[in-house]
Scaffold this motif. Structure first.
Motif, PDB file in Angstrom:
ATOM      1  N   PHE A 346       0.808  -1.214   0.000  1.00 26.49           N
ATOM      2  CA  PHE A 346       0.000   0.000   0.000  1.00 26.49           C
ATOM      3  C   PHE A 346       0.846   1.272   0.000  1.00 26.49           C
ATOM      4  O   PHE A 346       0.368   2.339  -0.369  1.00 26.49           O
ATOM      5  N   ASP A 347       2.101   1.175   0.433  1.00 21.42           N
ATOM      6  CA  ASP A 347       2.998   2.325   0.424  1.00 21.42           C
ATOM      7  C   ASP A 347       3.896   2.345  -0.806  1.00 21.42           C
ATOM      8  O   ASP A 347       4.889   3.065  -0.845  1.00 21.42           O
ATOM      9  N   GLY A 348       3.542   1.567  -1.828  1.00 20.15           N
ATOM     10  CA  GLY A 348       4.393   1.437  -3.008  1.00 20.15           C
ATOM     11  C   GLY A 348       4.045   2.352  -4.154  1.00 20.15           C
ATOM     12  O   GLY A 348       4.431   2.081  -5.292  1.00 20.15           O
ATOM     13  N   SER A 349       3.336   3.448  -3.889  1.00 19.28           N
ATOM     14  CA  SER A 349       2.895   4.323  -4.984  1.00 19.28           C
ATOM     15  C   SER A 349       4.068   4.990  -5.701  1.00 19.28           C
ATOM     16  O   SER A 349       3.961   5.309  -6.886  1.00 19.28           O
ATOM     17  N   MET A 350       5.200   5.207  -5.008  1.00 19.84           N
ATOM     18  CA  MET A 350       6.359   5.803  -5.669  1.00 19.84           C
ATOM     19  C   MET A 350       6.917   4.850  -6.720  1.00 19.84           C
ATOM     20  O   MET A 350       7.285   5.271  -7.826  1.00 19.84           O
ATOM     21  N   GLY A 351       6.992   3.568  -6.395  1.00 18.95           N
ATOM     22  CA  GLY A 351       7.441   2.585  -7.374  1.00 18.95           C
ATOM     23  C   GLY A 351       6.482   2.473  -8.541  1.00 18.95           C
ATOM     24  O   GLY A 351       6.896   2.380  -9.701  1.00 18.95           O
ATOM     25  N   PHE A 352       5.172   2.472  -8.229  1.00 23.27           N
ATOM     26  CA  PHE A 352       4.154   2.445  -9.276  1.00 23.27           C
ATOM     27  C   PHE A 352       4.317   3.638 -10.209  1.00 23.27           C
ATOM     28  O   PHE A 352       4.335   3.494 -11.434  1.00 23.27           O
ATOM     29  N   ALA A 353       4.442   4.837  -9.612  1.00 18.42           N
ATOM     30  CA  ALA A 353       4.558   6.060 -10.417  1.00 18.42           C
ATOM     31  C   ALA A 353       5.822   6.046 -11.264  1.00 18.42           C
ATOM     32  O   ALA A 353       5.799   6.404 -12.444  1.00 18.42           O
ATOM     33  N   GLY A 354       6.947   5.607 -10.666  1.00 19.08           N
ATOM     34  CA  GLY A 354       8.197   5.590 -11.411  1.00 19.08           C
ATOM     35  C   GLY A 354       8.186   4.609 -12.565  1.00 19.08           C
ATOM     36  O   GLY A 354       8.616   4.932 -13.679  1.00 19.08           O
ATOM     37  N   GLY A 355       7.689   3.386 -12.320  1.00 19.63           N
ATOM     38  CA  GLY A 355       7.627   2.388 -13.386  1.00 19.63           C
ATOM     39  C   GLY A 355       6.689   2.807 -14.498  1.00 19.63           C
ATOM     40  O   GLY A 355       7.005   2.675 -15.692  1.00 19.63           O
ATOM     41  N   PHE A 356       5.519   3.319 -14.115  1.00 22.44           N
ATOM     42  CA  PHE A 356       4.520   3.807 -15.061  1.00 22.44           C
ATOM     43  C   PHE A 356       5.107   4.934 -15.911  1.00 22.44           C
ATOM     44  O   PHE A 356       5.051   4.928 -17.153  1.00 22.44           O
ATOM     45  N   TYR A 357       5.699   5.916 -15.230  1.00 19.49           N
ATOM     46  CA  TYR A 357       6.250   7.110 -15.880  1.00 19.49           C
ATOM     47  C   TYR A 357       7.381   6.736 -16.841  1.00 19.49           C
ATOM     48  O   TYR A 357       7.466   7.256 -17.963  1.00 19.49           O
ATOM     49  N   HIS A 358       8.255   5.825 -16.401  1.00 20.42           N
ATOM     50  CA  HIS A 358       9.416   5.512 -17.232  1.00 20.42           C
ATOM     51  C   HIS A 358       9.030   4.699 -18.465  1.00 20.42           C
ATOM     52  O   HIS A 358       9.717   4.776 -19.496  1.00 20.42           O
ATOM     53  N   MET A 359       7.968   3.922 -18.393  1.00 21.07           N
ATOM     54  CA  MET A 359       7.501   3.230 -19.598  1.00 21.07           C
ATOM     55  C   MET A 359       7.122   4.233 -20.681  1.00 21.07           C
ATOM     56  O   MET A 359       7.433   4.053 -21.859  1.00 21.07           O
TER      57      MET A 359
END
Length: 621
Positions: A346-359
């Motif tokens: 639930f605290d992984g939104s930074m990883g989600f945002a980074g992976g999403f953004y970098h794609m």
């Protein structure tokens, strides 16, 4: 019909409208034949259809930002087909449309002397609609169907030149594609047997109840999606196929098709996180423990993919093979971000945002880099960087966009790659701070891979565009055509996102994270209003570029970039070809004998047998 009625119709039937529009274009393509004027019309109609679908997708953004849209089509595959569009899938759909549209301008230059344009554009559009179908799919069966159509249609694009070496390279792609498809199918069969459902939304709800089976299912999905994403050790097809394919197909594959693999892994994890809301504490902890274990593994797979890809890229002489390995390496950043998103739950939104953004960012600058390589090759007929040089005098426009793309991929501030890599850097630091101490070393490898990327593109720019110009290329002259339009659009995208990095975050990524049940307070504190231009973030780029320059200087001075593995240690050499051929023949016999047993076996046993078989196959590749 007024605007309100038109918008309502789009909301009620968008997937069907998109599929019908593309099918109509497919029916039109064969009638636009050999006459050059008709060929131009065909290219224009392809672009119009893609542009129209982009407009339709953009039009539903005000609705999707409030709640996902769903469409149920009954009596298909027994249980029917479900289409579901949320902000995560919508951004990828719009981005896919933009990449296909831009690449369509470049194809007019890239394939014009090879013939068979009807075939190329037909499969180009089939790949497009299958890509959108994969992203719209709300259930696993329709996802698998569109995913496989995308794989086989893109194979035809990759072997469009039809020469023997191209066909042989294409067979590697389709072989890996079949492995990936079988792995995904096995995962679907296991989940359906234990959950009695094919919907993404119910995947996470029952994931915690599956016991050890959940690890098998998750492993099969990651294996299948990892093949498409070029994840090490499943990346073998990328450097083999890319040098043999059209540059426009490489731009398309690296720009969006590889991202579908990353999207599949991301969707798998966020489905589990999204579905845990309201469950018992015991089940919640069980699900998060599973995510933490698998997420930690994915982080290290991402790190390994980064390092292997960038080291292999540094050793390449041909610019296309170098870019192919960098596609692998950059997907490592994405995979690492997804791993952090799973690891921190639930605290992984930074990883989600980074992976999403970098794609998104990787799709833009890598498509541009392949187009730059194409522009150079079209004029010089040479892909070897060491035989080029000094082309900035002959090709000033190409030099400028090449530098822009290089700044993007290396993470130069004010260019798009900097923003997403900064978010990813924050993510891996959070994994270390809030998780295991071993992720301190993951951050160090992250920085090392970034330095290697900088070194690689210092070499790319200097060897191709600066230094001493080869005598054979002194009369090269730059020409401007539709391919130039494509490169301008992508270069503008690299700069625009770099100057306004919060636009994608504010309008797509953060709202998508909120809908996926990530911790709202964490998002508000760390993602909302995030300033990537702080001193601490900017200062990290100084050692990256300094180390990159040092790697380049030492590598060139001591000829370290010409090191090649012995053929016994190189799986791409012909040394192992007899073993490959023999193993394939044995595999066919074994499969024939196992077929009846598999059909009659329990679904779980079927999944296990497929897993063992796939692992065995990979050991020989």
């Amino acid at each position: 019909m007024n605007i309100t009625q038109l918008r309502l119709m789009v909301e009620l039937a968008l997937p069907i409208i998109i599929i019908v529009i593309v099918l109509l274009e497919l029916l039109l393509i064969p009638f636009l034949g050999r006459v050059s004027r008709r060929r131009r019309v065909r290219r224009v109609t392809v672009r119009i259809v893609i542009f129209l679908t982009i407009i339709l997708m953009v039009s539903i953004y005000p609705v999707v930002i409030n709640a996902p849209l769903e469409w149920h089509i009954a009596h298909v595959f027994g249980n029917g087909i479900i289409f579901r569009i949320d902000l995560l899938s919508l951004l990828f759909m719009i981005f896919a449309g933009l990449i296909f549209l831009v690449v369509s301008f470049y194809t007019a230059v890239d394939i014009k002397n090879f013939g068979r344009e009807k075939s190329f554009y037909s499969f180009f559009m089939i790949t497009y609609v299958a890509t959108l179908g994969t992203l719209m799919a709300g259930d696993l069966l329709s996802f698998f169907m569109f995913f496989e159509i995308m794989t086989f249609a893109s194979y035809v694009l990759m072997v469009h030149q039809r020469s023997q070496n191209v066909i042989e390279a294409g067979s590697i792609y389709i072989y890996f594609g079949i492995i990936g498809g079988l792995s995904i199918l096995a995962g679907i069969l296991i989940l359906s047997a234990y959950t009695q459902s094919y919907e993404w939304l119910t995947l996470g709800e029952k994931f915690g109840d599956l016991g050890a089976v959940r690890y098998v299912a998750a492993g099969l999905f990651i294996l299948g999606f990892g093949v498409k994403a070029g994840m090490v050790p499943l990346h073998h097809w990328v450097p083999v196929v890319y040098p043999k394919s059209h540059l426009s197909v490489n731009a398309l594959s690296s720009g969006i098709l590889m991202k579908i693999g990353g999207y599949g892994i991301l969707r798998l994890f966020v489905s589990v996180i999204e579905s845990t809301n309201g469950q018992s504490e015991q089940m919640l902890n069980g699900s998060l423990l599973t995510l933490e274990n698998i997420g930690g593994i994915i982080i290290w797979i991402g790190i390994i993919t980064m390092i292997v890809g960038v080291i292999a890229a540094l050793e390449q002489e041909e610019m296309v093979r170098m870019l192919a390995y960098h596609s692998v390496s950059q997907m490592g950043y994405v995979i690492m971000g997804i791993g952090v998103a799973a690891y921190l739950g639930f605290d992984g939104s930074m990883g989600f945002a980074g992976g999403f953004y970098h794609m998104i960012n990787h799709g833009i600058f890598k498509a541009l880099l392949f187009m730059v390589a194409g522009a150079v090759y079209f004029k010089t007929k040479d892909k070897n960087m060491y035989r080029l040089g000094g082309l900035y005098k002959n090709m000033p426009f190409t030099t400028i966009v090449a530098i822009i793309a290089a700044f993007g991929i290396t993470g130069m501030p004010l260019f798009n790659g900097y923003a997403s890599k900064t978010v990813l850097h924050h993510a891996i630091v959070e994994a270390h701070v809030y998780g295991h101490s071993s992720f301190f070393w993951a951050e160090q490898f992250f920085m090392l891979a970034s330095a290697g990327t900088a070194a690689s593109f210092i070499k790319f720019i200097i060897q191709i565009f600066f230094g001493k110009r080869a005598e054979a290329h002194k009369d090269v002259k730059e020409t401007y055509n539709s391919g130039t339009v494509a490169m301008v659009i992508l270069a503008v995208g690299v700069v625009a996102i770099g100057l306004f990095p919060n636009a994608l975050l504010d309008y797509f990524i953060i709202p998508a994270a909120r809908t996926l049940n990530y911790d709202a307070q964490f998002i508000d504190n760390y993602l909302v209003g995030m300033n990537v231009f702080l001193y601490d973030d900017l200062s990290t780029m100084l050692p990256v570029y300094s180390m990159g320059a040092l790697i380049y200087i030492v590598g060139m001075r001591y000829h370290l970039f010409h090191f090649h593995l012995p053929k016994q240690l190189n799986p791409e050499s012909g040394y192992y070809q007899p073993a490959y051929d023999k193993f394939i023949a044995v595999t066919k016999k074994v499969l024939n004998k196992m077929e009846q047993v598999i059909i009659k076996s329990d679904v779980f046993i079927y999944g296990i047998m497929l897993l063992v078989l796939l692992i065995s196959l990979l050991n020989f590749l």
